[in-house]
Design a protein around this motif. Structure first.
Motif, PDB file in Angstrom:
ATOM      1  N   PRO A  35       0.845  -1.200   0.000  1.00 41.54           N
ATOM      2  CA  PRO A  35       0.000   0.000   0.000  1.00 41.54           C
ATOM      3  C   PRO A  35       0.880   1.249   0.000  1.00 41.54           C
ATOM      4  O   PRO A  35       1.949   1.244   0.600  1.00 41.54           O
ATOM      5  N   CYS A  36       0.452   2.277  -0.697  1.00 41.16           N
ATOM      6  CA  CYS A  36       1.368   3.388  -0.856  1.00 41.16           C
ATOM      7  C   CYS A  36       0.697   4.722  -0.535  1.00 41.16           C
ATOM      8  O   CYS A  36      -0.511   4.859  -0.597  1.00 41.16           O
ATOM      9  N   ILE A  70      -0.492   1.882  -7.072  1.00 36.79           N
ATOM     10  CA  ILE A  70      -1.940   1.888  -6.857  1.00 36.79           C
ATOM     11  C   ILE A  70      -2.266   2.315  -5.428  1.00 36.79           C
ATOM     12  O   ILE A  70      -1.615   1.870  -4.476  1.00 36.79           O
ATOM     13  N   ALA A  71      -3.270   3.172  -5.294  1.00 35.73           N
ATOM     14  CA  ALA A  71      -3.677   3.668  -3.975  1.00 35.73           C
ATOM     15  C   ALA A  71      -4.266   2.538  -3.140  1.00 35.73           C
ATOM     16  O   ALA A  71      -4.941   1.646  -3.675  1.00 35.73           O
ATOM     17  N   ALA A  72      -4.008   2.575  -1.842  1.00 36.63           N
ATOM     18  CA  ALA A  72      -4.520   1.532  -0.938  1.00 36.63           C
ATOM     19  C   ALA A  72      -6.052   1.467  -1.002  1.00 36.63           C
ATOM     20  O   ALA A  72      -6.640   0.392  -0.924  1.00 36.63           O
ATOM     21  N   ASP A  73      -6.695   2.642  -1.179  1.00 36.75           N
ATOM     22  CA  ASP A  73      -8.166   2.662  -1.264  1.00 36.75           C
ATOM     23  C   ASP A  73      -8.613   2.756  -2.732  1.00 36.75           C
ATOM     24  O   ASP A  73      -9.495   3.532  -3.101  1.00 36.75           O
ATOM     25  N   TYR A  74      -7.989   1.925  -3.552  1.00 38.37           N
ATOM     26  CA  TYR A  74      -8.278   1.788  -4.987  1.00 38.37           C
ATOM     27  C   TYR A  74      -9.771   1.522  -5.197  1.00 38.37           C
ATOM     28  O   TYR A  74     -10.351   0.660  -4.532  1.00 38.37           O
ATOM     29  N   VAL A  85      -6.506  -2.935  -2.860  1.00 40.67           N
ATOM     30  CA  VAL A  85      -5.389  -3.462  -3.646  1.00 40.67           C
ATOM     31  C   VAL A  85      -5.427  -4.992  -3.726  1.00 40.67           C
ATOM     32  O   VAL A  85      -5.167  -5.577  -4.777  1.00 40.67           O
ATOM     33  N   THR A  86      -5.778  -5.655  -2.643  1.00 35.52           N
ATOM     34  CA  THR A  86      -5.564  -7.105  -2.545  1.00 35.52           C
ATOM     35  C   THR A  86      -6.404  -7.900  -3.532  1.00 35.52           C
ATOM     36  O   THR A  86      -5.903  -8.808  -4.192  1.00 35.52           O
ATOM     37  N   GLN A 143      -5.891   5.701  -8.644  1.00 33.82           N
ATOM     38  CA  GLN A 143      -6.959   5.701  -7.630  1.00 33.82           C
ATOM     39  C   GLN A 143      -8.190   4.893  -8.061  1.00 33.82           C
ATOM     40  O   GLN A 143      -8.913   4.373  -7.218  1.00 33.82           O
ATOM     41  N   GLU A 144      -8.428   4.812  -9.382  1.00 35.87           N
ATOM     42  CA  GLU A 144      -9.704   4.230  -9.839  1.00 35.87           C
ATOM     43  C   GLU A 144      -9.512   3.563 -11.192  1.00 35.87           C
ATOM     44  O   GLU A 144      -8.686   4.016 -12.005  1.00 35.87           O
ATOM     45  N   HIS A 145     -10.275   2.503 -11.448  1.00 33.13           N
ATOM     46  CA  HIS A 145     -10.130   1.734 -12.694  1.00 33.13           C
ATOM     47  C   HIS A 145     -11.485   1.271 -13.238  1.00 33.13           C
ATOM     48  O   HIS A 145     -12.342   0.824 -12.488  1.00 33.13           O
TER      49      HIS A 145
END
Ligand SMILES: *[C@@H]1O[C@H](CO)[C@@H](O)[C@H](O)[C@H]1NC(C)=O
Ligand SMILES: *[C@@H]1O[C@H](CO)[C@@H](O)[C@H](O)[C@H]1NC(C)=O
Length: 163
Positions: A35-36, A70-74, A85-86, A143-145
């Motif tokens: 996480p970043c 990738i943001a931890a709260d993706y 992320v997981t 942040q989002e995909h």
């Protein structure tokens, strides 16, 4: 006539994925994604990060490294993955780490804060698959995909190749 639809993709993955733990591909143990922290970034900096992210994810296929962007709260819109992320890592790492699955990038665009990528995947399904990934950046992080996944249907009226 049988029409291939995007459900084929999910059916195929449903069959493939239970056979593979995230750490099981080629017997290697896969480190969990890190996480970043998000820092502010200019459009130029975001474009450079997008270029690096695309290289790591789709070219060198180093998925743990790619996930460091990738943001931890993706926020994930693919219906078979969950936010964070997981879930995405566990879903994508077995696919993109598999060298029998090939990726050919066809088009890419970055216009802050959005990066688009259109590519061809062979070896995942019966037919070559067209995928469009759209990522939104927040500062230095993805942040989002969203994605759209397509196979060429049998007896398509349009004679053009899918790619
Ligand atoms: C890699 O992909 C190929 C082609 O889809 C498949 O046959 C094979 O089982 C996969 N290997 C692993 C280790 O997932
Ligand atoms: C950017 O990330 C920060 C820190 O996680 C968060 O508070 C903010 O809501 C995010 N902004 C957007 C537009 O996603």
């Amino acid at each position: 006539m049988h029409m291939r639809t995007s459900t084929t993709f999910f059916k195929a993955l449903t069959l493939i994925l239970p056979l593979l733990g995230p750490g099981s591909v080629f017997g290697k143990s896969t480190p969990p994604p890190v996480p970043c922290v998000i820092h502010a970034a200019t459009a130029v900096e975001q474009k450079l990060i997008f270029t690096t992210f695309v290289e790591e994810f789709y070219v060198t296929r180093d998925i743990p490294r790619a996930f460091s962007h990738i943001a931890a709260d993706y926020i994930q819109h693919n219906p078979v993955e969950l936010d964070g992320v997981t879930s995405s890592f566990d879903f994508l790492d077995p696919i993109f780490s598999n060298t029998s699955v090939t990726v050919q990038i066809l088009h890419r665009v970055f216009e802050a804060p959005y990066g688009w990528l259109h590519y061809r995947v062979d070896g995942l399904l019966d037919e070559p698959t067209a995928i469009l990934d759209l990522f939104r950046f927040n500062g230095t992080r993805v942040q989002e995909h969203w994605d759209v996944i397509q196979e060429r249907p049998v007896n398509a009226p349009n004679p053009h190749a899918l790619f």
